[in-house]
Design a protein around this motif. Sequence first.
Motif, PDB file in Angstrom:
ATOM      1  N   THR A   1       9.158   3.630  -0.329  1.00  0.00           N
ATOM      2  CA  THR A   1       8.005   3.723  -0.493  1.00  0.00           C
ATOM      3  C   THR A   1       7.422   5.050   0.418  1.00  0.00           C
ATOM      4  O   THR A   1       7.034   5.281   0.176  1.00  0.00           O
ATOM      5  CB  THR A   1       7.255   2.735  -0.046  1.00  0.00           C
TER       6      THR A   1
ATOM      7  N   LYS B   1       4.165  -1.228  -0.167  1.00  0.00           N
ATOM      8  CA  LYS B   1       3.047  -0.346   0.182  1.00  0.00           C
ATOM      9  C   LYS B   1       2.281  -1.437   1.160  1.00  0.00           C
ATOM     10  O   LYS B   1       1.547  -0.566   1.862  1.00  0.00           O
ATOM     11  CB  LYS B   1       2.539   0.208  -1.260  1.00  0.00           C
ATOM     12  N   LEU B   2       1.859  -2.341   0.646  1.00  0.00           N
ATOM     13  CA  LEU B   2       1.134  -3.201   1.261  1.00  0.00           C
ATOM     14  C   LEU B   2       1.102  -3.441   3.264  1.00  0.00           C
ATOM     15  O   LEU B   2       0.671  -3.248   4.492  1.00  0.00           O
ATOM     16  CB  LEU B   2       0.841  -4.177   0.756  1.00  0.00           C
TER      17      LEU B   2
ATOM     18  N   ASN C   1       4.999  -2.796  -4.211  1.00  0.00           N
ATOM     19  CA  ASN C   1       3.804  -3.067  -3.870  1.00  0.00           C
ATOM     20  C   ASN C   1       3.922  -4.273  -2.380  1.00  0.00           C
ATOM     21  O   ASN C   1       3.217  -3.714  -1.822  1.00  0.00           O
ATOM     22  CB  ASN C   1       3.274  -4.303  -5.187  1.00  0.00           C
TER      23      ASN C   1
ATOM     24  N   VAL D   1       3.734  -1.359   5.341  1.00  0.00           N
ATOM     25  CA  VAL D   1       3.458   0.135   5.128  1.00  0.00           C
ATOM     26  C   VAL D   1       2.141   0.370   6.025  1.00  0.00           C
ATOM     27  O   VAL D   1       2.079   1.031   7.262  1.00  0.00           O
ATOM     28  CB  VAL D   1       3.895   0.764   4.536  1.00  0.00           C
ATOM     29  N   ARG D   2       1.336   0.272   4.919  1.00  0.00           N
ATOM     30  CA  ARG D   2      -0.292   0.534   5.284  1.00  0.00           C
ATOM     31  C   ARG D   2      -0.766  -0.018   6.321  1.00  0.00           C
ATOM     32  O   ARG D   2      -1.515   0.185   7.466  1.00  0.00           O
ATOM     33  CB  ARG D   2      -1.804   0.166   3.660  1.00  0.00           C
ATOM     34  N   ASN D   3      -0.653  -1.340   6.424  1.00  0.00           N
ATOM     35  CA  ASN D   3      -0.894  -2.620   7.110  1.00  0.00           C
ATOM     36  C   ASN D   3      -0.394  -2.351   8.972  1.00  0.00           C
ATOM     37  O   ASN D   3      -0.932  -1.898   9.668  1.00  0.00           O
ATOM     38  CB  ASN D   3      -1.159  -3.937   7.349  1.00  0.00           C
TER      39      ASN D   3
ATOM     40  N   ALA E   1       1.224   0.406   9.602  1.00  0.00           N
ATOM     41  CA  ALA E   1       1.131   1.691  10.099  1.00  0.00           C
ATOM     42  C   ALA E   1      -0.825   2.204  11.369  1.00  0.00           C
ATOM     43  O   ALA E   1      -0.433   2.552  12.365  1.00  0.00           O
ATOM     44  CB  ALA E   1       0.569   2.955   8.871  1.00  0.00           C
ATOM     45  N   LYS E   2      -1.153   0.922  10.871  1.00  0.00           N
ATOM     46  CA  LYS E   2      -2.430   0.901  11.721  1.00  0.00           C
ATOM     47  C   LYS E   2      -2.247   0.620  12.975  1.00  0.00           C
ATOM     48  O   LYS E   2      -2.842   0.464  14.286  1.00  0.00           O
ATOM     49  CB  LYS E   2      -3.215  -0.338  10.941  1.00  0.00           C
TER      50      LYS E   2
ATOM     51  N   THR F   1       0.634  -9.490   3.582  1.00  0.00           N
ATOM     52  CA  THR F   1       1.700  -9.421   2.347  1.00  0.00           C
ATOM     53  C   THR F   1       2.091 -10.619   1.202  1.00  0.00           C
ATOM     54  O   THR F   1       2.704 -10.938   0.318  1.00  0.00           O
ATOM     55  CB  THR F   1       3.164  -8.956   2.981  1.00  0.00           C
TER      56      THR F   1
END
Length: 264
Positions: A72, A51-52, A48, A54-56, A58-59, A17
């Motif tokens: 977001t 979002k980046l 953005n 959170v997406r990673n 969350a994994k 990020t």
Amino acid sequence: MNYELICSKVIAVTRLTGNFIRKESMNFDAGAVEFKGLNDMVSYVDKNAEKLLVRNLAKLIPEAGFTTEEETINSKGAVYNWIIDPLDGTTNFIHGVPTYSISIALYEEDKPVVGVVYEINRGEMFYSYKGGDAYLNNKVIKVSSRPGLSDCLLATGFPYYQFEKQAQYMQLLSEMMQKTHGLRRIGSAAVDLAYVACGRFDAFFEYNLNAWDVAAGAFLVQQAGGNILNFAGGDEFLETREILATNGLIDGEILEAIKRSFKS
């Protein structure tokens, strides 16, 4: 949970990020700024980047909730929760001032277990995890050992809204200016706290901050041997939105000054 392993994965996500933010800073258009409130700015870069993250993240722990500055996503996890500021120091970023950071904390049962602060322009990664030391780029860090205000350098932040306490705050700043080596206002609370953790600053104080501003940095200070208090000397700094981070040796002097300045 293996906190050290989770921390290493958070660092990788943070670097990714940070690369995005660094790239965007090269051609950033200040006209692409929105206002959330008085002097409270946000850009597409903040959103953005969040979002980046959170997406990673969350994994890593799919069941974890999120508290995020740009909202977001906001969800409450039963056990684990991330507290994220994707770009702490947005005003600096917008104006091209090169001090801003990413701040990520992981809480387990309302207690911090991982904290990462990445100062993007200097490439300084501050991090710690439950059961471990605090680190800066793989080197163990500790708070300073200076025992008195007269030898100390302090950091603070200036209110940019809710100015009701401005007079009292200026009184406190005036006293600290006269009793220390000086005051610094960098513009990123997460960096200020990281600098207390590694001994560059001996203390940091500010009010009206949010959880995402301080959750990771406060954990770093504690892991590096320092203290985190509110202006009354208690430990409810998130609830009161007042924070005093110190090396653990000058708490009394600063709390007395705060009491003199903020007395009713």
